[in-house]
Design a protein around this motif. Structure first.
Motif, PDB file in Angstrom:
ATOM      1  N   ASN A  34       0.949  -1.149   0.177  1.00 52.94           N
ATOM      2  CA  ASN A  34       0.150   0.027   0.022  1.00 52.94           C
ATOM      3  C   ASN A  34       0.838   1.177   0.034  1.00 52.94           C
ATOM      4  N   LEU A  35       1.215   1.565  -1.379  1.00 53.57           N
ATOM      5  CA  LEU A  35       2.018   2.764  -1.354  1.00 53.57           C
ATOM      6  C   LEU A  35       1.158   4.144  -1.146  1.00 53.57           C
ATOM      7  N   GLN A  36       1.453   4.779   0.193  1.00 56.85           N
ATOM      8  CA  GLN A  36       0.673   6.105   0.538  1.00 56.85           C
ATOM      9  C   GLN A  36       1.483   7.149  -0.070  1.00 56.85           C
ATOM     10  N   GLN A  37       0.714   8.117  -0.735  1.00 57.19           N
ATOM     11  CA  GLN A  37       1.340   9.353  -0.931  1.00 57.19           C
ATOM     12  C   GLN A  37       0.559  10.542  -0.239  1.00 57.19           C
ATOM     13  N   CYS A  38       1.264  11.389   0.488  1.00 60.87           N
ATOM     14  CA  CYS A  38       0.659  12.406   1.448  1.00 60.87           C
ATOM     15  C   CYS A  38       1.332  13.729   0.653  1.00 60.87           C
ATOM     16  N   MET A  39       0.283  14.609   0.045  1.00 61.11           N
ATOM     17  CA  MET A  39       0.988  15.903  -0.166  1.00 61.11           C
ATOM     18  C   MET A  39       0.501  17.087   0.686  1.00 61.11           C
ATOM     19  N   TYR A  40       1.425  17.866   0.767  1.00 64.16           N
ATOM     20  CA  TYR A  40       1.340  18.846   2.037  1.00 64.16           C
ATOM     21  C   TYR A  40       1.581  20.425   1.069  1.00 64.16           C
ATOM     22  N   TYR A  41       0.839  21.580   1.495  1.00 61.96           N
ATOM     23  CA  TYR A  41       1.074  22.687   0.743  1.00 61.96           C
ATOM     24  C   TYR A  41       0.799  23.825   1.834  1.00 61.96           C
ATOM     25  N   ASP A  68      -2.362  -7.684   3.997  1.00 60.83           N
ATOM     26  CA  ASP A  68      -3.246  -8.625   3.238  1.00 60.83           C
ATOM     27  C   ASP A  68      -4.447  -8.248   2.701  1.00 60.83           C
ATOM     28  N   THR A  69      -4.627  -6.811   3.133  1.00 61.79           N
ATOM     29  CA  THR A  69      -5.684  -6.119   2.366  1.00 61.79           C
ATOM     30  C   THR A  69      -5.245  -4.596   1.854  1.00 61.79           C
ATOM     31  N   LYS A  70      -6.001  -4.181   0.893  1.00 65.05           N
ATOM     32  CA  LYS A  70      -5.721  -2.986   0.409  1.00 65.05           C
ATOM     33  C   LYS A  70      -6.365  -1.765   1.048  1.00 65.05           C
ATOM     34  N   ASP A  71      -5.253  -0.975   1.311  1.00 70.54           N
ATOM     35  CA  ASP A  71      -5.762   0.391   1.894  1.00 70.54           C
ATOM     36  C   ASP A  71      -6.615   1.088   0.998  1.00 70.54           C
ATOM     37  N   ASN A  82       1.142  25.682   8.928  1.00 67.69           N
ATOM     38  CA  ASN A  82       1.434  26.314   7.846  1.00 67.69           C
ATOM     39  C   ASN A  82       1.177  25.447   6.695  1.00 67.69           C
ATOM     40  N   PHE A  83       1.919  24.358   6.551  1.00 69.11           N
ATOM     41  CA  PHE A  83       1.614  23.246   5.690  1.00 69.11           C
ATOM     42  C   PHE A  83       0.562  22.399   6.215  1.00 69.11           C
ATOM     43  N   ALA A  84      -0.443  22.107   5.335  1.00 67.68           N
ATOM     44  CA  ALA A  84      -1.648  21.317   5.265  1.00 67.68           C
ATOM     45  C   ALA A  84      -1.658  20.264   4.224  1.00 67.68           C
ATOM     46  N   PRO A  85      -2.325  19.267   4.678  1.00 68.77           N
ATOM     47  CA  PRO A  85      -2.553  18.055   3.684  1.00 68.77           C
ATOM     48  C   PRO A  85      -3.344  18.639   2.490  1.00 68.77           C
ATOM     49  N   VAL A  86      -3.269  17.932   1.297  1.00 76.01           N
ATOM     50  CA  VAL A  86      -4.020  18.140   0.098  1.00 76.01           C
ATOM     51  C   VAL A  86      -4.582  16.929  -0.165  1.00 76.01           C
ATOM     52  N   PRO A  87      -5.963  16.773   0.078  1.00 74.30           N
ATOM     53  CA  PRO A  87      -6.368  15.465  -0.109  1.00 74.30           C
ATOM     54  C   PRO A  87      -6.728  14.964  -1.717  1.00 74.30           C
ATOM     55  N   ILE A  88      -6.758  16.063  -2.527  1.00 80.49           N
ATOM     56  CA  ILE A  88      -6.779  15.762  -3.888  1.00 80.49           C
ATOM     57  C   ILE A  88      -5.693  15.237  -4.509  1.00 80.49           C
ATOM     58  N   LEU A  89      -4.473  15.613  -3.830  1.00 76.33           N
ATOM     59  CA  LEU A  89      -3.104  15.009  -4.422  1.00 76.33           C
ATOM     60  C   LEU A  89      -2.531  14.063  -3.658  1.00 76.33           C
ATOM     61  N   SER A  90      -3.298  13.536  -2.560  1.00 78.97           N
ATOM     62  CA  SER A  90      -2.908  12.430  -1.765  1.00 78.97           C
ATOM     63  C   SER A  90      -3.697  11.156  -2.384  1.00 78.97           C
ATOM     64  N   GLY A  91      -3.144  10.035  -2.082  1.00 79.53           N
ATOM     65  CA  GLY A  91      -3.733   8.870  -2.510  1.00 79.53           C
ATOM     66  C   GLY A  91      -2.910   7.556  -1.906  1.00 79.53           C
ATOM     67  N   VAL A  92      -3.680   6.542  -2.386  1.00 80.75           N
ATOM     68  CA  VAL A  92      -2.923   5.261  -2.140  1.00 80.75           C
ATOM     69  C   VAL A  92      -3.131   4.315  -3.416  1.00 80.75           C
ATOM     70  N   THR A  93      -1.590   3.814  -3.570  1.00 81.65           N
ATOM     71  CA  THR A  93      -1.599   2.845  -5.028  1.00 81.65           C
ATOM     72  C   THR A  93      -1.461   1.562  -4.163  1.00 81.65           C
ATOM     73  N   ALA A  94      -2.539   0.543  -4.190  1.00 78.12           N
ATOM     74  CA  ALA A  94      -2.490  -0.624  -3.716  1.00 78.12           C
ATOM     75  C   ALA A  94      -1.854  -1.762  -4.799  1.00 78.12           C
ATOM     76  N   LEU A  95      -0.601  -2.388  -4.703  1.00 79.40           N
ATOM     77  CA  LEU A  95      -0.019  -3.030  -5.637  1.00 79.40           C
ATOM     78  C   LEU A  95       0.202  -4.560  -5.000  1.00 79.40           C
ATOM     79  N   ASP A  96      -0.412  -5.409  -6.003  1.00 79.69           N
ATOM     80  CA  ASP A  96      -0.313  -6.923  -5.538  1.00 79.69           C
ATOM     81  C   ASP A  96       0.906  -7.368  -5.683  1.00 79.69           C
ATOM     82  N   LEU A  97       1.958  -7.595  -4.611  1.00 74.64           N
ATOM     83  CA  LEU A  97       3.230  -8.248  -4.699  1.00 74.64           C
ATOM     84  C   LEU A  97       3.311  -9.445  -5.208  1.00 74.64           C
TER      85      LEU A  97
END
Length: 239
Positions: A34-41, A68-71, A82-97
């Motif tokens: 579960n590759l999680q990407q968090c963007m701050y701005y 064993d589960t997808k986020d 000052n910096f806050a999360p940007v939900p539209i540019l944050s996300g999860v890529t769930a990859l089957d290993l």
């Protein structure tokens, strides 16, 4: 009497340890990365940056994990006021290993000349204009052929800092995801890197038999310096 009590306690403890349940022999490794990407701005500086791993500053964490589960949503820090999360540019890529031999980790860097702001993505989000095509496959993606979004007209793709590193998932016990933050005081600009081959803005993500404990970051250049507080590594077990 003290010796006898100690021996009795030791025997009881050893017996409890011997019959305590442990991990099942031959248990299958976790299925999903579960590759999680968090963007701050930060608006006043028009400054974006991403995180994928935790760092010494938990306010900007990202919860990349194997499971064993997808986020379905990223676990991001709250920012620092000052910096806050940007939900539209944050996300999860769930990859089957289990779907392939190689993790083709893709890094896409975007730049706004008007704001003098760089930011980098490694996965998808709600805004596909800034996606990165990280995937698991039985084939290695070409190193200079990352599948990136086209940007939005203001932010444009930087091809020289956008590429792929194919990591052989069978070559070690750990996927070590390195996150390196760089900062330019002149431009009030942060940028993050996850890949590289030892260059100025590189990061040492790898597959290895050992769990990395510190990120390997390039020295920076052109006024961009590494920021240890916001850099980190996540060692994820593959077996």
């Amino acid at each position: 009497m003290r010796t006898r009590k100690w021996l009795l306690a030791a025997v009881v403890g050893l017996t409890a340890w011997a019959f305590a349940p442990g991990p099942a022999a031959g248990a299958a490794p976790a299925r999903y990365l579960n590759l999680q990407q968090c963007m701050y701005y930060w608006g006043p500086a028009a400054d974006h940056f991403t995180t994928v791993t935790p760092s010494s500053d938990g306010r900007f964490k990202a919860g990349t994990n194997v499971s064993d589960t997808k986020d379905t949503a990223p676990a991001c820090g709250a920012g620092d006021g000052n910096f806050a999360p940007v939900p539209i540019l944050s996300g999860v890529t769930a990859l089957d290993l289990r779907s392939g031999r190689y993790l083709n980790l893709q890094q896409c860097t975007y730049f706004s000349p008007s704001a003098f702001d760089y930011f980098t993505t490694v996965g998808g989000s709600q805004d596909n204009r800034f996606k990165a095509g990280t995937n698991v496959s039985d084939t290695q993606d070409p190193p200079n052929d990352a599948v990136c979004g086209s940007g939005d007209g203001n932010y444009v793709l930087v091809p020289s800092e956008s590429y792929t590193r194919s990591l052989d998932l069978t070559s070690g016990k750990f996927l070590n995801v390195h996150q390196c933050l760089f900062y330019s005081a002149e431009h009030t600009d942060h940028d993050t890197k996850y890949l590289g081959g030892g260059g100025s803005y590189s990061a040492g993500s790898n597959v290895s038999g050992t769990a990395d404990t510190a990120p390997v970051c390039g020295p920076g250049a052109a006024g961009y310096d590494p920021i240890p507080l916001l850099s980190g590594v996540r060692a994820l077990p593959l077996s």
